[in-house]
Design an enzyme around this catalytic site. Structure first.
Site, PDB file in Angstrom:
ATOM      1  N   GLU A   1       4.661  20.650  33.228  1.00  0.00           N
ATOM      2  CA  GLU A   1       6.063  20.987  33.009  1.00  0.00           C
ATOM      3  C   GLU A   1       6.921  19.740  32.832  1.00  0.00           C
ATOM      4  O   GLU A   1       7.907  19.766  32.089  1.00  0.00           O
ATOM      5  CB  GLU A   1       6.581  21.846  34.166  1.00  0.00           C
ATOM      6  CG  GLU A   1       5.956  23.230  34.207  1.00  0.00           C
ATOM      7  CD  GLU A   1       5.956  23.903  32.842  1.00  0.00           C
ATOM      8  OE1 GLU A   1       7.031  24.071  32.248  1.00  0.00           O
ATOM      9  OE2 GLU A   1       4.858  24.255  32.350  1.00  0.00           O
TER      10      GLU A   1
ATOM     11  N   GLU B   1      13.816  25.421  36.698  1.00  0.00           N
ATOM     12  CA  GLU B   1      13.765  26.515  35.713  1.00  0.00           C
ATOM     13  C   GLU B   1      12.374  26.604  35.078  1.00  0.00           C
ATOM     14  O   GLU B   1      11.810  27.692  34.926  1.00  0.00           O
ATOM     15  CB  GLU B   1      14.835  26.285  34.645  1.00  0.00           C
ATOM     16  CG  GLU B   1      14.753  27.231  33.455  1.00  0.00           C
ATOM     17  CD  GLU B   1      15.052  26.544  32.141  1.00  0.00           C
ATOM     18  OE1 GLU B   1      14.247  26.687  31.196  1.00  0.00           O
ATOM     19  OE2 GLU B   1      16.090  25.840  32.053  1.00  0.00           O
TER      20      GLU B   1
END
Length: 533
Positions: free
Chosen positions: A142, A71
């Protein structure tokens, strides 16, 4: 529907095999201007949501937190819009915003933007599912973002309790030597340890695993799109078709993948009949796992040391999944009675004894509480300091009250019909006169109702969740008789009278190997021995 937005046109389109046959991409100018006009009469922003039928329950065991990691990575640029965060920057410059979240059985992406920039914004969102870059350069950033989210949640008493439930599920899975653990036992948050350190130690190529996960789950038949904007339905459909036509209808299968990977993903693949139509019937293999807890973690008291200064008692019953009961909502009925606060209620009796300050009951909306494999009905009571010592008496009163409900179920007249009628009227009024929602909240709400295991028909997507449609006392009686029993419940007592988490060293979970003994309770823990006739 009295709550519908009369000025806005809402279009919902499920991607299907026809996507591959539909038209090409629309040409957009660099500033995102539109070729067709919209009805500019002071309407709210345009919005879109995309729900993918894959979440943390689909994580491979070699990389727990994979769905959440993917995601994050999709926001880091696509082949058509390669700039890192280009999508988010475009939205912020045009009065918009975006977000996404990973649930246990689905992942949802949503955005809103001013009406005149909607077409380009939708096209930028669609590229997440066509050709994301997922560059190695963005991985560490991330992973750090995911680690930050994990650390923020680490000191949440609710999140810690939730992870305790998962841990108990792990222990029983190992004790029973199951070949495949219940997905409830997985570490769904993900952090640097589960997504980098452990995979590197085991020789797992994370970028390759990330691509495999994407290829297997991110395809049109496993997705639904919801859009709202100040356009005609035909124009909204045109925008969706042009933007999402390049999303493949079926999984992108790499023939070089090993047989073990094929078996894992095939075992979690959703089976569909009439795919891509409103008559689609979907069945997810997750439901075959059944209940997350066995006898080893039920019928006992677990004492928990909190982070904050608090005293609470939680009684959790595991019950059958409730998606098919959307018309009668028996759990809402039981929650209405257990959580009632009027004179003569359970809470009123416990307050008079100065043991309990407040209570709530019901099945939560999150994936842990409401999944395709099970549901968790939880009654949470906020205790006084005195009430901590009387936890057993409080639990006893709860079961006495449940026994009273059973008595009425089996009486000649059954449960009073006015209770259902009162609850039905309350929910109808709440739905009819609720505050106007934002565009992005509306598309998100509808998208959640389009998940593969959801049983709502198209005509009930807007009101099927909040409203009651039929009284079914037999289902209520079945739940009370077969599930709301001491043997099927776990009791968790959390109190700062036991100490505070800061008084202890950081706890590293030890997963016992074969033959190890694991005590579920502390040395002072005791089993619940109540027997309810």
């Amino acid at each position: 529907d009295d709550d519908d937005d009369d000025d806005d046109d809402v279009a919902m389109m499920e991607n299907s095999n026809e996507n591959d046959e539909m038209g090409g991409d629309e040409d957009h100018s660099d500033d995102g201007s539109e070729d067709d006009s919209f009805e500019d009469d002071g309407l709210r922003k345009a919005a879109a949501a995309v729900v993918v039928g894959a979440g943390s329950f689909h994580d491979p065991s070699c990389a727990q937190g994979m769905a959440h990691f993917l995601e994050h990575m999709l926001f880091m640029g696509t082949s058509k819009y390669p700039g890192e965060n280009e999508y988010s920057l475009f939205l912020s410059k045009n009065s918009g915003c975006d977000n996404a979240y990973t649930e246990l059985e689905y992942t949802l992406y949503h955005m809103e933007v001013c009406q005149e920039k909607f077409s380009k914004a939708l096209d930028m969102l669609s590229q997440f599912f066509v050709s994301p870059l997922m560059l190695q350069d963005a991985v560490d950033r991330e992973l750090n973002a995911i680690e930050s989210e994990f650390m923020l949640s680490k000191n949440s008493d609710e999140c810690r309790w939730q992870q305790l439930l998962c841990h108990d599920c792990i222990v029983q899975s190992q004790a029973e030597k199951k070949n495949e653990k219940h997905p409830f036992s997985s570490f769904t948050w993900g952090n640097i340890e589960s997504l980098k350190s452990i995979p590197e130690k085991n020789g797992v190529n994370m970028m390759k695993e990330l691509q495999k996960f994407y290829n297997r789950h991110y395809y049109a038949q496993n997705m639904s799109v919801v859009v709202i904007g100040a356009y005609t339905l035909d124009k909204l459909e045109k925008h969706v078709v042009e933007s999402f036509s390049d999303v493949p209808a079926l999984p992108r299968i790499d023939l070089s993948e090993c047989e073990a990977i094929d078996q894992f993903y095939d075992a979690r693949a959703i089976k569909r009949v009439n795919a891509g139509t409103w008559d689609m019937i979907a069945r997810t293999p997750i439901q075959d796992f059944g209940m997350p807890f066995q006898a080893e973690t039920l019928g006992r008291i677990t004492r928990i040391v909190p982070v904050k200064d608090r005293h609470s008692l939680s009684i959790t019953w595991q019950i059958s999944p409730q998606w098919k009961n959307w018309k009668s909502k028996p759990c809402d009925y039981i929650a209405h009675l257990l959580g009632h606060e009027a004179q003569g209620s359970l809470l009123s009796a416990l307050k008079k004894r100065s043991w309990v300050n407040s209570c709530s009951a019901g099945v939560g909306t999150g994936g842990y509480e409401s999944a395709s494999s099970h549901a968790l009905f939880c009654m949470q009571l906020t205790l006084s300091t005195e009430g901590v010592s009387y936890w057993a008496e409080i639990v006893k009163h709860v079961y006495i009250y449940i026994g009273m409900l059973r008595y009425y179920c089996k009486s000649k007249d059954g449960l009073p019909s006015w209770i259902f009628e009162e609850l039905q009227a309350i929910q109808k009024l709440s739905h009819q006169f609720e505050d106007e929602t934002t565009s992005v909240d509306l598309v998100e709400y509808i998208a959640e109702s389009l998940t593969p295991y959801n049983c709502l028909p198209p005509e009930r997507l807007l009101d099927g969740v909040p409203l009651l449609f039929e009284d079914d006392p037999n289902v209520v009686e079945d739940l009370l008789d077969n599930y709301f029993t001491p043997a099927n419940a776990r009791v968790d007592l959390m109190s700062s009278t036991f100490g505070r988490s800061g008084d202890f060293d950081d706890h590293v979970t030890h997963i016992p190997s074969s033959g190890d003994h694991y005590a579920i309770n502390s040395s002072k823990g005791d089993a619940i021995t109540f027997h309810v006739d």
